[in-house]
Write a protein that holds these residues in place. Structure first.
Motif, PDB file in Angstrom:
ATOM      1  N   TYR A  33      79.096 -11.122 -17.902  1.00 47.78           N
ATOM      2  CA  TYR A  33      80.170 -10.324 -17.312  1.00 47.78           C
ATOM      3  C   TYR A  33      79.948  -9.967 -15.843  1.00 47.78           C
ATOM      4  CZ  TYR A  33      81.302  -9.504 -22.251  1.00 47.78           C
ATOM      5  OH  TYR A  33      81.604  -9.658 -23.572  1.00 47.78           O
ATOM      6  N   GLY A  34      78.721 -10.079 -15.358  1.00 48.76           N
ATOM      7  CA  GLY A  34      78.409  -9.613 -14.017  1.00 48.76           C
ATOM      8  C   GLY A  34      78.813 -10.592 -12.937  1.00 48.76           C
ATOM      9  N   SER A  35      78.915 -10.085 -11.714  1.00 46.68           N
ATOM     10  CA  SER A  35      79.205 -10.935 -10.559  1.00 46.68           C
ATOM     11  C   SER A  35      77.936 -11.685 -10.156  1.00 46.68           C
ATOM     12  CB  SER A  35      79.682 -10.074  -9.393  1.00 46.68           C
ATOM     13  OG  SER A  35      78.628  -9.233  -8.925  1.00 46.68           O
ATOM     14  N   GLN A  36      78.116 -12.714  -9.337  1.00 42.63           N
ATOM     15  CA  GLN A  36      76.953 -13.453  -8.855  1.00 42.63           C
ATOM     16  C   GLN A  36      76.031 -12.553  -8.053  1.00 42.63           C
ATOM     17  OE1 GLN A  36      76.325 -16.790  -9.723  1.00 42.63           O
ATOM     18  NE2 GLN A  36      74.318 -16.119  -9.001  1.00 42.63           N
ATOM     19  N   ALA A  37      76.617 -11.657  -7.271  1.00 39.41           N
ATOM     20  CA  ALA A  37      75.796 -10.729  -6.480  1.00 39.41           C
ATOM     21  C   ALA A  37      74.967  -9.827  -7.381  1.00 39.41           C
ATOM     22  CB  ALA A  37      76.698  -9.893  -5.571  1.00 39.41           C
ATOM     23  N   GLN A  38      75.550  -9.348  -8.474  1.00 40.78           N
ATOM     24  CA  GLN A  38      74.807  -8.499  -9.415  1.00 40.78           C
ATOM     25  C   GLN A  38      73.694  -9.286 -10.091  1.00 40.78           C
ATOM     26  OE1 GLN A  38      78.063  -7.224 -11.865  1.00 40.78           O
ATOM     27  NE2 GLN A  38      78.659  -5.549 -10.490  1.00 40.78           N
ATOM     28  N   GLN A  39      73.975 -10.513 -10.477  1.00 41.46           N
ATOM     29  CA  GLN A  39      72.943 -11.341 -11.097  1.00 41.46           C
ATOM     30  C   GLN A  39      71.800 -11.596 -10.122  1.00 41.46           C
ATOM     31  OE1 GLN A  39      74.757 -14.895 -12.732  1.00 41.46           O
ATOM     32  NE2 GLN A  39      76.447 -13.733 -13.628  1.00 41.46           N
ATOM     33  N   GLY A  83      79.633  -1.365  -6.030  1.00 33.11           N
ATOM     34  CA  GLY A  83      79.378  -2.774  -6.292  1.00 33.11           C
ATOM     35  C   GLY A  83      78.557  -3.022  -7.537  1.00 33.11           C
ATOM     36  N   HIS A  84      78.146  -1.943  -8.196  1.00 30.18           N
ATOM     37  CA  HIS A  84      77.330  -2.056  -9.407  1.00 30.18           C
ATOM     38  C   HIS A  84      78.126  -1.669 -10.655  1.00 30.18           C
ATOM     39  CE1 HIS A  84      73.369  -1.697  -6.902  1.00 30.18           C
ATOM     40  NE2 HIS A  84      73.960  -2.873  -6.789  1.00 30.18           N
ATOM     41  N   VAL A 121      79.921  -3.331 -13.641  1.00 27.88           N
ATOM     42  CA  VAL A 121      79.907  -4.652 -14.268  1.00 27.88           C
ATOM     43  C   VAL A 121      81.240  -4.914 -14.971  1.00 27.88           C
ATOM     44  CG1 VAL A 121      78.741  -6.152 -15.933  1.00 27.88           C
ATOM     45  CG2 VAL A 121      77.418  -4.503 -14.585  1.00 27.88           C
ATOM     46  N   GLY A 122      81.848  -6.062 -14.683  1.00 27.69           N
ATOM     47  CA  GLY A 122      83.080  -6.444 -15.353  1.00 27.69           C
ATOM     48  C   GLY A 122      84.333  -5.822 -14.790  1.00 27.69           C
ATOM     49  N   GLY A 123      84.192  -5.016 -13.735  1.00 30.43           N
ATOM     50  CA  GLY A 123      85.346  -4.380 -13.119  1.00 30.43           C
ATOM     51  C   GLY A 123      85.606  -3.000 -13.675  1.00 30.43           C
TER      52      GLY A 123
END
Length: 384
Positions: free
Chosen positions: A97-103, A218-219, A221-223
């Protein structure tokens, strides 16, 4: 179902066994020692075997190889993992579910064993009924300010980060208006962690109080507003290979009770013998069910609930059986009047006391049966 170990799995087992034999510290000294062990596992790539990417320094392993590693780790008597929540819950959730930046920000640190996580779900009044959470997160520019309380938060006193289910839409109810936030724990004055002393004497659970704690926008997850979907996706990940790991520990506990019954002569009691055999047979059934679930198609909404019902009741009955085998001696234990704490519980006494909670935490038996009835069998919802 075909779930056989092949030559590649045997080679993987040899590698895992050899590495553990060379590097394992059986009894690390306190928190610092356990953190050092996490970093040792990370350097060798043993964290994150089940992730669908090897881009973060982790080894990639097939499902059977993940089972092999879990078996060898448990059988070696390796230390309990501080990084379990980050590796097996947070990381797969970010991958899904996370964005590439979060990963890119969080997965390398988990894979290296450098950042530990805890789970901010349950609250007073919102345990099994998770949709009743009241912890609020208010957007303020590029951050959320979080206020509320979480409870039964495992390893919060050790964690560097916490994933928190919070209400980001004022006035929302139940499953709506929730978000899944990643929150740094090092916020003195904004986050207060208070250990909960249990009747077994341990205190791995905690109360966590958030008083304006900050989480980056920005942290999420999933919106924002999609927290329920992400939270439920995470809970579905609690089954799988980790279930088999748990069962290896159960088998060792059962073996200890069987040895005690043989040594004390309690096994000659036909009632106790029958209970011992039943525990063994039910543990085998749990293993077959876990393997069937792993090998079958994903997305079964009832699988986690069935697994929880099976192991929660089984483990609680094992604690009761351990005390029955001990007989009257279960009410007493070793003591040393010269020690600061002269009376300490032994392993089986701690087992009995801890298992009182097995049918409650992680979703009570009543909640699991409701899930199976409503989501699998299609029965009418329970009236509120």
């Amino acid at each position: 179902m075909d779930f056989e170990f092949g030559p590649a799995d045997d080679a993987f087992r040899t590698d895992a066994r050899a590495w553990l034999g060379q590097h394992m510290t059986r009894d690390p000294a306190g928190s610092a020692g356990l953190r050092a062990w996490e970093r040792e596992l990370g350097r060798a790539g043993w964290i994150g075997l089940g992730w669908d990417t090897g881009a973060y320094g982790n080894r990639r392993a097939t499902l059977t190889q993940q089972v092999v590693w879990a078996e060898e780790y448990a059988r070696a008597g390796a230390p309990g993992r501080l990084g379990h929540i980050g590796e097996n819950l947070l990381a797969p959730t970010l991958i899904a579910y996370g964005s590439q930046a979060q990963q890119d920000r969080f997965l390398p640190a988990v894979a290296r064993g450098e950042e530990l996580w805890c789970q901010g779900y349950s609250e007073p009044g919102a345990g099994s009924d998770l949709a009743a959470v009241r912890t609020a997160a208010v957007r303020d520019g590029d951050v959320h300010r979080i206020s509320g309380q979480k409870i039964w938060t495992s390893l919060a006193h050790e964690a560097d980060w916490c994933f928190v289910l919070a209400r980001t839409e004022a006035g929302s109810r139940r499953h709506h208006g929730l978000s899944f936030l990643l929150v740094p724990m090092d916020q003195p004055g904004r986050i207060d962690v208070r250990p909960i002393r249990q009747m077994s004497g341990t205190a791995e659970f905690n109360e966590v109080f958030f008083d304006g704690a900050l989480a980056s926008a920005g942290h999420v997850v999933g919106g924002e507003g999609n927290g329920w979907r992400v939270a439920m996706g995470l809970l579905a990940l609690e089954r799988g290979v980790s279930t088999l790991v748990q069962q290896i520990g159960f088998a060792e506990e059962l073996a200890r009770v069987v040895r005690l019954a043989a040594e004390s002569g309690a096994v000659d009691d036909p009632v106790l013998k029958d209970r011992l055999v039943r525990q063994w047979a039910e543990l085998r059934i749990m293993r077959f069910n876990a393997l069937r679930t792993l090998a079958g198609p994903g997305g079964d909404p009832g699988a986690p609930s069935v697994a929880k019902l099976l192991w929660g009741g089984w483990h609680q009955r094992l604690g009761e059986l351990a005390m029955a085998v001990r007989g009257a001696g279960a009410a007493a234990g070793p003591y040393d009047w010269s020690a600061e704490r002269p009376y300490e519980l032994d392993a089986l006494q701690r087992l009995f006391l801890f298992t009182r909670a097995d049918t409650i935490y992680g979703g009570s038996d009543e909640i699991q049966r409701n899930i199976i009835a409503e989501r699998v069998l299609g029965l009418p919802r329970e009236p509120r």
